[in-house]
Design an enzyme around this catalytic site. Structure first.
Site, PDB file in Angstrom:
ATOM      1  N   GLU A  60       0.891  -1.158  -0.227  1.00  0.00           N
ATOM      2  CA  GLU A  60      -0.049  -0.029   0.070  1.00  0.00           C
ATOM      3  C   GLU A  60       0.658   1.201  -0.188  1.00  0.00           C
ATOM      4  O   GLU A  60       0.627   2.235   0.646  1.00  0.00           O
ATOM      5  CB  GLU A  60      -1.006  -0.114   1.117  1.00  0.00           C
ATOM      6  CG  GLU A  60      -1.994  -1.027   0.847  1.00  0.00           C
ATOM      7  CD  GLU A  60      -3.293  -0.798   1.940  1.00  0.00           C
ATOM      8  OE1 GLU A  60      -3.101  -0.252   3.095  1.00  0.00           O
ATOM      9  OE2 GLU A  60      -4.270  -1.437   1.590  1.00  0.00           O
TER      10      GLU A  60
ATOM     11  N   GLU B 233      -5.267  -8.278  -1.043  1.00  0.00           N
ATOM     12  CA  GLU B 233      -6.237  -8.226   0.289  1.00  0.00           C
ATOM     13  C   GLU B 233      -7.650  -7.781  -0.050  1.00  0.00           C
ATOM     14  O   GLU B 233      -7.773  -6.890  -0.862  1.00  0.00           O
ATOM     15  CB  GLU B 233      -5.858  -6.831   1.146  1.00  0.00           C
ATOM     16  CG  GLU B 233      -4.276  -7.146   1.760  1.00  0.00           C
ATOM     17  CD  GLU B 233      -3.876  -5.921   2.709  1.00  0.00           C
ATOM     18  OE1 GLU B 233      -4.764  -5.317   3.078  1.00  0.00           O
ATOM     19  OE2 GLU B 233      -2.443  -5.776   2.910  1.00  0.00           O
TER      20      GLU B 233
END
Length: 490
Positions: free
Chosen positions: A201, A382
């Site tokens: 991320e 995810e």
């Protein structure tokens, strides 16, 4: 058309939320080791000590962290609970946990390697052999169970010594330390691991715990990101040279964003906000800063400092696939305050008990958007639903709400692959086994198909208990997604 036979099904975790053993096996402290627990009402904090001995704390939430004062050094405060120290103790339960994953039929496991377990301060010339031996055991066990390792090289946790001594990613010295660390992993595990993620991320990395910088202003943030771009590109180039069959991605938080209305100002603001997210993928996938970068940085008051050769480095280290997380969608308007990720609520969507909008259609939209923009394979690394699961008197956990959430998102993914003809390498559900929540530091906010008997303060037997979703996900994998055409609870 059907799902591809090569599709990878599994789960994902992060070392500081799952592993524990923070001071065992020669591991050094990382930035997250100084982050307290929290909850929905009280945010997590980084505790620190000033030169005069006074102790304080700063909010550490990655969307909106607070800067540590000049001269502050992280410290542990008596009476505080630091979840990363124990997490859910994968460090001592790895054989059991991998066997449980294999029992679902998983053929991939995404996990991160703790940088400070390999180089305790980040500055050492030689790695910590005990740390390498731990991950070698894990990888060998995965292979014995027929599972592919998907390794995240840097999942937010930086050796705290690099954060304190060099102010982390603000310093180009950290780039060299990262490349040394990555090279060590390639040398030791390259023959066993095909799939690598350079960063987690990267578009949401901010603040001391995530980035290693004391300052949280835009100038510091985007300069640190530039250094991460360079580190990723150098690692990818080196990895391709050392492991010609390896594939590299980086991971992005890419929740979908919609214009709040069809008002032109709202639609234009939506374009600007989406560019702020795509700034990261555009640069790392295409190998050059996008044309709109100058406008974006100018609006944020940022003057990027580069060195000769930086553009060539970024161009030589482009990614093979795009990995991303998807949990929810948001809206933006001309009045929205937007900080790379996030946005405003969507009144047309239901929400989880933690207030996150549920939007499986947004996943299909996002995957098509990425495929159309880049023409690269995708990897959903995810996705999941945080909920307060309860153990019944008979010892079972009925998480039918999670099954419904997962079914709808996986069906959207299946439609993207079969109907829209988008290439997707695999899906790794977040927190396949319960772990500590990043955003709140709670155990109460559970994501897994496997329950871990532990409360928010680390109390409990750590017993692993399969939930109802465990058997459901096993059936999804057994049928390679074919059962998703049925109703969620059939």
């Amino acid at each position: 058309m059907g799902m591809p036979d090569t599709f990878l099904w599994g789960g994902a975790t992060a070392a500081f939320q799952f592993e524990g053993g923070w001071d065992e096996g020669g591991r050094g402290p990382s930035t997250h080791d100084f982050e307290t627990d929290g909850n929905q009402e009280h945010p997590r904090r980084v505790t620190y000590r000033m030169p005069d001995g006074t102790v304080g704390s700063a909010r550490s939430h990655f969307f909106n962290p607070e800067s540590l004062p000049d001269g502050a050094e992280p410290c542990l405060v008596e009476g505080e609970y630091y979840p990363s120290h124990k997490a859910v103790d994968f460090y001592h339960h790895w054989r059991e946990d991998i066997a449980l994953m294999a029992g679902m039929g998983c053929n991939v496991y995404r996990f991160s390697i703790s940088w400070s377990r390999i180089f305790p301060t980040g500055d050492e010339d030689e790695p910590n052999e005990e740390g390498l031996a731990f991950y070698a055991q894990v990888i060998d066990c995965l292979k014995e169970h027929g599972m592919e390792p998907l390794i995240t090289i840097h999942h937010d946790d930086l050796p705290v010594a690099l954060a304190v001594k060099y102010d982390g990613w603000s310093s180009r010295h950290t780039i060299d330390c990262y490349v040394k660390y990555a090279k060590t992993l390639f040398e030791r595990f390259g023959s066993s691991c095909r799939y690598w993620l350079t960063f987690n991320e990267i578009n949401a990395v901010r603040g001391f715990c995530a980035c290693g910088t004391h300052k949280c202003d835009n100038q510091t943030h985007y300069q640190a990101v530039h250094n991460m771009f360079l580190a990723s590109a150098r690692a990818v180039k080196l990895g391709h040279e050392m492991m010609p069959k390896a594939q590299f991605g980086a991971m992005y938080a890419l929740s979908e964003i919609y214009p709040a209305t069809c008002k032109p100002e709202d639609v234009f603001r939506h374009m600007q906000c989406r560019r702020e997210s795509f700034y990261f993928t555009d640069t790392m996938v295409r190998g050059t800063y996008p044309a709109y970068a100058e406008d974006l940085l100018s609006r944020r008051g940022v003057t990027l400092h580069t060195e000769p050769g930086d553009a060539e480095i970024i161009a030589q280290g482009t990614l093979d696939f795009i990995a991303f997380s998807y949990y929810r969608s948001c809206t933006v308007s001309a009045a929205s305050k937007f900080n790379v990720v996030g946005g405003d609520p969507n009144p047309y969507l239901p929400t989880t008990s933690w207030g996150w909008p549920i939007d499986p259609t947004g996943l299909r939209y996002c995957m098509n958007e990425l495929s159309d923009r880049y023409g690269k394979p995708l990897f959903i690394v995810e996705n999941g639903m945080g909920a307060a699961d309860k153990v019944r008197d008979d010892g079972t956990i009925d998480d039918s709400y999670r099954i419904e959430y997962l079914h709808d998102h996986l069906k959207a993914m299946k439609d993207v692959i079969e109907i829209d003809h988008v290439t997707c390498l695999g899906y790794t559900m977040w927190g396949l086994i319960d772990l500590v929540s990043l955003s709140t530091g709670e155990m109460k906010k559970r994501y897994g198909t496997i329950y871990v008997d532990m409360d928010d303060k680390g109390n409990g037997s750590l017993k692993r208990i399969p939930k109802k979703s465990y058997g459901w996900y096993r059936h999804v994998i057994e049928t390679n997604g074919a059962c998703l055409d049925e109703k969620a609870h059939a």
